[in-house]
Design a protein around this motif. Structure first.
Motif, PDB file in Angstrom:
ATOM      1  N   GLY A 191       0.232  11.819  -4.556  1.00 31.55           N
ATOM      2  CA  GLY A 191       0.011  10.457  -5.044  1.00 31.55           C
ATOM      3  C   GLY A 191       0.878   9.419  -4.359  1.00 31.55           C
ATOM      4  N   LYS A 192       1.788   9.880  -3.471  1.00 30.45           N
ATOM      5  CA  LYS A 192       2.671   8.987  -2.710  1.00 30.45           C
ATOM      6  C   LYS A 192       3.500   8.096  -3.636  1.00 30.45           C
ATOM      7  N   LYS A 193       4.084   8.718  -4.647  1.00 32.01           N
ATOM      8  CA  LYS A 193       4.849   7.923  -5.605  1.00 32.01           C
ATOM      9  C   LYS A 193       6.017   8.722  -6.183  1.00 32.01           C
ATOM     10  N   MET A 194       6.924   7.984  -6.791  1.00 41.55           N
ATOM     11  CA  MET A 194       8.078   8.554  -7.482  1.00 41.55           C
ATOM     12  C   MET A 194       7.881   8.328  -8.968  1.00 41.55           C
ATOM     13  N   ASN A 195       8.051   9.380  -9.753  1.00 43.77           N
ATOM     14  CA  ASN A 195       7.844   9.300 -11.192  1.00 43.77           C
ATOM     15  C   ASN A 195       9.177   9.328 -11.940  1.00 43.77           C
ATOM     16  N   ALA A 218       5.217   8.986 -18.266  1.00 37.81           N
ATOM     17  CA  ALA A 218       6.067   8.652 -17.136  1.00 37.81           C
ATOM     18  C   ALA A 218       5.689   7.289 -16.577  1.00 37.81           C
ATOM     19  N   THR A 219       6.633   6.651 -15.888  1.00 37.53           N
ATOM     20  CA  THR A 219       6.350   5.440 -15.123  1.00 37.53           C
ATOM     21  C   THR A 219       6.507   5.788 -13.652  1.00 37.53           C
ATOM     22  N   SER A 220       5.804   5.048 -12.791  1.00 35.40           N
ATOM     23  CA  SER A 220       5.755   5.418 -11.385  1.00 35.40           C
ATOM     24  C   SER A 220       6.004   4.224 -10.478  1.00 35.40           C
ATOM     25  N   MET A 221       6.466   4.531  -9.257  1.00 36.32           N
ATOM     26  CA  MET A 221       6.629   3.535  -8.208  1.00 36.32           C
ATOM     27  C   MET A 221       6.091   4.142  -6.912  1.00 36.32           C
ATOM     28  N   ILE A 222       5.374   3.340  -6.122  1.00 32.73           N
ATOM     29  CA  ILE A 222       4.828   3.838  -4.861  1.00 32.73           C
ATOM     30  C   ILE A 222       5.879   3.721  -3.761  1.00 32.73           C
ATOM     31  N   TYR A 223       5.687   4.479  -2.688  1.00 34.03           N
ATOM     32  CA  TYR A 223       6.595   4.408  -1.545  1.00 34.03           C
ATOM     33  C   TYR A 223       5.978   3.530  -0.469  1.00 34.03           C
ATOM     34  N   ASN A 224       6.813   2.628   0.117  1.00 38.87           N
ATOM     35  CA  ASN A 224       6.309   1.760   1.183  1.00 38.87           C
ATOM     36  C   ASN A 224       7.480   1.272   2.033  1.00 38.87           C
ATOM     37  N   ASN A 225       7.470   1.610   3.312  1.00 40.13           N
ATOM     38  CA  ASN A 225       8.443   1.108   4.285  1.00 40.13           C
ATOM     39  C   ASN A 225       9.907   1.256   3.842  1.00 40.13           C
ATOM     40  N   GLU A 237       0.843  -1.190   0.000  1.00 33.16           N
ATOM     41  CA  GLU A 237       0.000   0.000   0.000  1.00 33.16           C
ATOM     42  C   GLU A 237       0.880   1.242   0.000  1.00 33.16           C
ATOM     43  N   PRO A 238       0.530   2.266  -0.783  1.00 24.60           N
ATOM     44  CA  PRO A 238       1.345   3.489  -0.804  1.00 24.60           C
ATOM     45  C   PRO A 238       1.325   4.203   0.541  1.00 24.60           C
ATOM     46  N   GLN A 239       2.505   4.714   0.940  1.00 21.15           N
ATOM     47  CA  GLN A 239       2.642   5.477   2.172  1.00 21.15           C
ATOM     48  C   GLN A 239       3.189   6.861   1.843  1.00 21.15           C
TER      49      GLN A 239
END
Length: 676
Positions: A425-429, A448-455, A395-397
């Protein structure tokens, strides 16, 4: 799309190309003493056939040695389609970089002989090794093997003909080059270091490298089916290579850098070699040398990552797997890939276990062979059955504010991107950079492509990759954590430094196409180089020419991706009133200076410099190659790759608008090309 094997072909190959432990007791080539590893056999077959039927390759071989005995060996698929010859346990494959371990053992043998020391400087043994960077004098023999020398990359090519003097090519190229980083600073995979090691073996021993290896390694270990690459040795039982896309059969591949990747072998022979590193195997090295070659060789950068780094060993890809390390078992591995083959070898020294395989094509070797290792270790009752728990998607943090400092432009040499953070959006683009057009206006950027942040990690949508930032010596990196199967960390991008006073090249080369001019006629198709240079509006002072480079002078650009393999510098050269370019050892000319094809007869002649000749197709035409000189080469290339190669094709071909004709040969060769 990769070409798939038909079911009929699969059945044919399955019926003629393999045998199991139980079935093979009477086979003239091998003997087995037990049939205890049925699950391992089934896992091995599933892995190999999956790669063959999905179009990765056409033939493969595998072997397992347990306590100095081959307990399983098998060939699957075809070795020669026309002759219906299956792969068997004695079929040879080029083993690529697995050859590096033979270079490592050769150096250790010389150390055992008292003729060298691992921390000696390379220049002590190769005084004609010089670079434009004075730091090269600090490179030691050890640094060649843990990939920490700082050398730029790979100076050789895969071919089909007589081996050329790659030693001279390397030394001449390095004489005009700089290091990527301080010697010993960090481990970055580097082929050229092993060619230097090969030179050391020859100069210290007074023998050719292959002769030294044959005398000191192959013969003592009873490796009867090992030697130089299959194209050089012309061994009768060699795995033929068929192009995955076209299905065309190419001549047997020659790899003339023996220490870096130029040997051939069988899976069974590789097991015999691997056994020399084990507790009860046949030893050719002293105990002191064995201890050295089996231990990790960390660099100064090693503690900047959260997990172990691949290639911080003495030649190995890695010297432990955390899963097995936690159970008190060391597992070493070495992969190998050439233009036509893939190889992999595991060694479990304490338990005298070796597993090796080879395949035609380019497989993900760790993914292919790891299930075989795990299954075998379970059947040996050395580990419990492995269960992989089902994990819910992350889950995105909220992204911590401290990470926002890492926004900016990053490169890995081959690709350059901008990293931005979307706090809402709690993500890195990952944003592609805008390439400048001739009018200096940016092209429309791609999505763009994205990745969510988690822990603590940025995670891909499929949860297959976890990335984190780290810094060292003032540089910022984006690293991948716990890569599947490898259980190791790997650098993925390096932040590009901003240039306060950017320099420009003497010529505006943005958006230009470049064609190679000095390649041999027998080079593999993938080596025929045509590339497009670019500059970025957001990145003044840099140019993308076979990778991102920092412009230092109007004629020179240095390596920008100093932490990644196979990088090269750029030099612009004044040639007959034109601006040409040199990257690594390859000379390029601008494509807009190439002759246009005309209807009717077109003749190209190789001049005294032996440079490649090119012809541009400005209007789609059917080409007929009336005259191709002996040992010469003609190819038709489009942006998506070659569509005609005189090594495998005959007759006519339709060349679409914008394609090119490549001709390679020797002085005086005349090529007659009819276009209609």
């Amino acid at each position: 799309m990769l070409k798939k094997l038909t079911m009929a072909a699969v059945i044919l190959y399955a019926g003629t190309g393999m045998f199991s432990v139980c079935e093979a007791k009477a086979h003239k080539s091998v003997h087995f003493e037990q049939c205890a590893y049925q699950k391992t056999i089934e896992t091995a077959r599933e892995s190999l056939w999956k790669e063959i039927t999905n179009g990765t390759g056409t033939g493969a071989t595998i072997a397992i040695m347990d306590n100095n005995k081959i307990v399983y060996a098998e060939g699957v698929g075809t070795s020669d389609r026309a002759k219906n010859r299956p792969v068997d346990v004695n079929t040879r494959f080029n083993i690529g970089s697995t050859s590096k371990m033979f270079a490592a053992v050769s150096i250790m043998l010389l150390a055992d002989d008292g003729k060298i020391a691992l921390d000696d400087k390379v220049i002590k043994y190769i005084p004609d090794f010089k670079m434009k960077d004075e730091r090269y004098k600090d490179i030691t023999i050890r640094m060649l093997f843990n990939h920490s020398s700082g050398l730029p990359g790979s100076t050789f090519y895969f071919g089909f003909g007589t081996p050329v003097d790659m030693h001279k090519l390397l030394l001449d190229t390095l004489a005009e080059s700089h290091l990527k980083h301080d010697p010993g600073a960090m481990a970055i995979y580097c082929n050229d270091g092993f060619t230097l090691a090969e030179i050391i073996v020859e100069r210290v021993s007074g023998k050719k490298f292959v002769d030294f290896v044959d005398e000191r390694i192959f013969k003592p270990l009873n490796m009867k089916n090992s030697g130089p690459s299959v194209g050089e040795g012309h061994f009768k039982n060699s795995a033929e290579y068929y192009d995955i896309k076209s299905g065309d059969k190419y001549p047997l591949e020659v790899v003339p850098v023996y220490g870096a990747g130029g040997l051939s072998s069988t899976a069974s022979d590789l097991c015999r070699f691997g056994s020399s590193f084990t507790k009860n195997g046949k030893k050719i090295l002293s105990e002191e040398a064995l201890k050295e070659i089996l231990k990790t060789q960390p660099t100064l950068f090693a503690n900047k990552l959260q997990n172990r780094q691949i290639c911080s060993e003495f030649g190995w890809d890695f010297s432990n797997i955390p899963f097995y390390d936690a159970k008190g078992m060391q597992v070493l591995a070495k992969s190998g890939g050439t233009g036509c083959y893939s190889t992999y070898m595991y060694v479990v020294p304490e338990h005298n276990i070796i597993i090796a395989y080879s395949i035609t094509g380019h497989a993900n070797s760790e993914k292919l062979l790891r299930p075989v290792l795990d299954t075998f270790m379970q059947e040996k009752k050395l580990i419990e059955p492995i269960t992989k728990p089902v994990v819910k998607p992350a889950e995105p943090q909220a992204i911590p504010e401290g990470l926002l400092q890492y926004a900016g432009i990053y490169t890995n040499g081959g690709k350059t991107i901008r990293i931005e953070f979307d706090l809402k959006g709690k993500k890195m683009n990952f944003m592609p950079l805008s390439v400048e057009s001739e009018t200096k206006k940016a092209d429309s950027p791609a999505a763009a492509t994205s990745m969510i942040y988690n822990n603590g990690y940025f995670i891909s949508p499929e949860d297959k990759m976890q990335l984190y930032f780290t810094t060292a010596d003032g540089k910022t990196y984006l690293a991948a954590h716990n890569i599947p199967n490898y259980e190791a960390d790997l650098l993925t991008y390096q932040k590009v430094e901003e240039i306060k006073k950017p320099v420009t090249l003497k010529s505006d080369i943005n958006g230009k196409m470049w064609l190679c001019k000095n390649l041999a006629a027998d080079i593999l198709p993938a080596g025929i180089t045509a590339l497009k240079s670019a500059t970025y509006k957001e990145l003044p002072g840099y140019v993308d020419f076979d990778g991102l480079k920092k412009i230092e002078t109007p004629y020179f650009a240095s390596i920008a991706a100093t932490s990644f393999r196979d990088q090269s510098e750029l030099r612009l050269i004044d040639k007959n009133g034109e601006t040409w370019a040199m990257s690594n050892y390859i000379l390029f000319m601008p494509a807009d200076k190439v002759r246009n094809a005309i209807p009717g007869v077109n003749r190209l002649v190789i001049k005294h410099d032996n440079y490649n000749e090119w012809l541009k197709i400005t209007k789609g035409a059917i080409l007929n190659f009336v005259e191709i000189p002996k040992d010469a080469r003609v190819m038709v290339l489009t942006e998506s790759g070659p569509i005609f190669d005189s090594i495998t094709n005959k007759g006519e071909v339709y060349a679409p608008e914008g394609s090119f004709v490549f001709c390679a040969g020797t002085y005086g060769d005349i090529f007659k090309i009819i276009a209609r």
